[in-house]
Structure formats: structure tokens, C-alpha cells
Design an enzyme around this catalytic site. Structure first.
Site, PDB file in Angstrom:
ATOM      1  N   TRP A 104       0.838  -1.211   0.000  1.00 13.72           N
ATOM      2  CA  TRP A 104       0.000   0.000   0.000  1.00 13.72           C
ATOM      3  C   TRP A 104       0.869   1.255   0.000  1.00 13.72           C
ATOM      4  CZ3 TRP A 104      -3.966  -2.063  -1.782  1.00 13.72           C
ATOM      5  CH2 TRP A 104      -4.363  -3.336  -1.366  1.00 13.72           C
ATOM      6  N   ASP A 173      -1.849   6.360   6.263  1.00  9.70           N
ATOM      7  CA  ASP A 173      -2.884   5.414   5.855  1.00  9.70           C
ATOM      8  C   ASP A 173      -3.049   4.443   7.021  1.00  9.70           C
ATOM      9  OD1 ASP A 173      -4.434   3.388   4.838  1.00  9.70           O
ATOM     10  OD2 ASP A 173      -3.148   2.955   3.121  1.00  9.70           O
ATOM     11  N   LYS A 197     -11.931  -2.552   7.063  1.00  4.44           N
ATOM     12  CA  LYS A 197     -11.085  -3.457   7.832  1.00  4.44           C
ATOM     13  C   LYS A 197     -11.378  -3.383   9.328  1.00  4.44           C
ATOM     14  CE  LYS A 197      -7.468  -3.162   4.335  1.00  4.44           C
ATOM     15  NZ  LYS A 197      -7.603  -4.518   3.804  1.00  4.44           N
TER      16      LYS A 197
END
Length: 362
Positions: A104, A173, A197
Site C-alpha cells: 500500500w 494510511d 477493515k
């Protein structure tokens, strides 16, 4: 009606707290006696105003932040934020530092490259296949921000202590470990979170941005890609994902009123992780993939002696009511995601199965 639910270890979309699911079920047909479903109410109604404003207020209370932070609910997931961040904060003449700890982070860096923005990779763990969190950094003191990914869902690593960036704000993030523990928000100019999540369903991304960051935004950006648009309109410039935001509100309510806040949530999460990692450390059959000092509390990644045994493990676990244990397609292996909604009891059931499987297959 009694439902036979599995122990859900999926990495995302992931487990939600059962009390939240039950309240959602009750409001699907008649939301708070308004004679409409939560899926049908107008985002311009007082009913939805109450939902989104309560979600914002609970977020601020849980994190201990004031009105100098804005809580936004956007679409496009964390992936769109990879592009919006350099677009908004890296006007000509500015530069940023990125720390690369996995898939990511790499994607975030790629979006800055596409826009031909100035940036520096201040540290990377790519040399060992992202099995650790870097400890040494090459920061630019003139950087506008430092970008990190707080938890790596694929490689199973997590920042235990955030890097000291001095007066340079962090942008993080936090999609896969948001609200898993208290954090010092004064370090952060912005946090963004794909909800699916740890705090809700797919379809909404929470962005928390500080006032001073908004002053960096140049004029002339596309309206929907300018953070100021969403601050000014309380996330309702266009029709927001009402059901997803409502679910996030209920998860925040559960965290605040049932769990007792982020300090209590951290205690539960650390207990789950300690139990599961201890099972690895006591065995020569299962092997964790992350360095000991970089292990994630949220995504526990591990391997078995062979790929054949891993497939057998995943299949038999599913037959025993333990779902979502397959590793990410890019790396294989196994992964147990033990987000906030995953109970200690479910982790104990997984450990019991692991021991039985090991005894049968040594």
C-alpha cells in the site's frame, strides 16, 4: 432467528461487532421509527444529519481531538487518497517524504510519481521483502509531510512507535489498524482510513485532516478532489454512502460505550495478538513472516512447512468454522486478521485448531 456464524478472520471486508450487526438488522426496515429503511432515508434529512454528526463527534472524542481537525466521509477508498494527497498538498515547489513498508505504501508512492510530484523515499524495507518496519530514516527537513502506512495487511507488520518527524506533519494510511489503540494525534496532519477493515463496511473512507493542511491546497483542483469542498459541505457535497456511514457510527458507538474507549480496545487487541504469536513461538510447525519487533496486532501472517499443508490447513479450518485464513494472493501462505471485532474467544478457537492440525500433520 439464531444464525450459525463462523469465526471471521478475513482481512477486509472484515468482521463487524455482532451488536452492530444486530442493530443494523433492526433498522433495515424501519430506521428509528421513521417508517423508512436506513437504506432509503435522504442524506438531507434530519435523521441522517444526526447520524453523520454523531459519527464525527464520537471520532473526535475517541481520538481526543478538537475542532482544528475535520472528520470527512469520502468515497473511492484509501486508493483514491493515494492520488488526492499529492494533488492537494504538493503544489509546485513543495516536496514530501514517503516511507515504503509494503504494497500500500508502494501504491501511494506510485500516485505521486504519476503526477510528477517531488518526493523522497526516506526509508524502505523492500530489501527484505517488507518483513520489518525501518528504524533509520533520511528525512528532508523541508518536506511538507511524511507519509506512512501504519499497518501492512499483506506482510503482517505494524508501526509500534511512529517516527519522529519534528515539525513536519505525518500523513498516515491507517486503514487496517485505525482505532485499535490510542495515538498521539498532535503528530498527524492527516489520517485516512478505508473503513472495511476495522471500523465499518466497504464503501466509505474516513479522512481526518487538520486545519493547517487545508492552507496548502492550491486553487483550481477538480471540485470533488479538493478536501476543502468536503470540509465546507460536511461530507455532503454529493450523496454520501449513507448506509456505510451509519455502520461506522454504530461501530464507534460500540467502541465508546461497550468497549470503553481505545485504551480498553488496545488491551483486548494485545491479548489476542500475544496469544496467537505465542502459539507460533512454541511451535516449529508454524512460522511467522514478520520480524519480532515489527509484528502486527491486526494481521498475523504465517507459513506452514509446505504449500500443500497450507491449502489443507485453510480448507480444514473452514470446515471447522474458521474462515478467511488464506494469505493475500500476492504472497500466499496464511493470515489471521484479528481486528477490533474479532473476539478473544475466536482467537482461542483458532489456536486450538492449529494445535490439533499440527499434531495430525507432523
Amino acid at each position: 432467528m439464531e444464525v450459525n456464524r463462523i469465526c471471521n478472520f478475513n482481512a477486509g471486508p472484515a468482521a463487524l461487532p455482532e451488536p452492530v450487526l444486530q442493530e443494523l438488522q433492526e433498522n433495515v426496515l424501519n430506521f428509528q421509527n421513521c417508517c423508512m429503511s436506513i437504506l432509503e432515508i435522504s442524506h438531507r434529512s434530519n435523521d441522517f444529519d444526526n447520524v453523520i454528526n454523531d459519527a464525527v463527534a464520537r471520532t473526535k472524542r475517541l481520538l481526543g481531538i478538537g475542532d482544528n481537525y475535520h472528520v470527512l466521509f469520502l468515497q473511492g477508498g484509501a486508493s483514491l487518497q493515494f492520488a488526492m494527497i499529492p494533488m492537494n498538498f504538493l503544489a509546485e515547489g513543495r516536496t514530501a517524504d514517503y516511507i515504503n513498508t509494503g504494497t500500500w505504501s508502494t501504491k501511494a508512492i506510485k500516485e505521486a510519481q504519476i503526477q510528477k510530484k517531488n518526493f523522497n523515499v526516506a526509508a524502505s524495507s523492500e530489501d527484505r521483502n517488507f518483513a520489518y518496519i525501518p528504524k533509520e530514516f533520511s528525512f528532508n527537513p523541508d518536506a511538507t509531510f511524511v507519509h506512512i502506512t501504519s499497518n501492512n495487511t499483506i506482510k503482517g507488520t505494524q508501526w509500534d512507535q511512529f517516527p519522529d518527524t519534528g515539525d513536519v506533519p505525518l500523513i498516515a494510511d491507517m486503514s487496517s489498524d485505525f482505532m485499535c489503540r490510542p495515538i498521539d494525534m498532535s503528530k498527524f496532519g492527516m489520517i485516512y482510513v478505508g473503513a472495511q477493515k476495522n471500523i465499518g463496511p466497504a464503501g466509505v473512507c474516513m479522512v481526518i485532516v487538520r486545519d493547517d493542511m487545508l492552507k496548502l491546497i492550491p486553487d483550481g483542483l477538480p471540485t470533488m478532489l479538493d478536501y476543502r469542498t468536503h470540509v465546507e459541505k460536511n461530507s455532503m457535497y454529493n450523496t454520501p454512502p449513507c448506509f456505510a456511514i451509519y455502520t461506522v457510527q454504530l461501530v464507534l458507538k460500540w467502541l465508546e460505550e461497550t468497549v470503553g474507549g481505545l485504551g480498553e480496545m488496545e488491551k483486548i487487541n494485545r491479548k489476542k495478538a500475544e496469544l496467537l504469536y505465542a502459539a507460533f513461538d512454541e511451535s516449529d510447525f508454524y512460522k511467522g513472516t514478520a520480524d519480532l519487533d515489527s509484528r502486527s496486532m491486526m494481521n498475523v501472517t504465517f507459513r506452514l512447512p509446505s504449500e500443500e499443508l497450507e491449502k489443507k490447513f485453510i480448507d480444514q479450518a473452514a470446515q471447522n468454522g474458521l474462515g478467511g485464513l488464506k494469505g493475500h494472493r500476492s504472497v500466499g501462505g496464511c493470515r489471521a486478521s484479528i481486528y477490533n471485532a474479532t473476539t478473544v474467544e475466536n482467537v482461542e478457537k483458532l489456536i486450538s485448531f492449529m494445535k490439533e492440525f499440527e499434531n495430525r500433520n507432523k
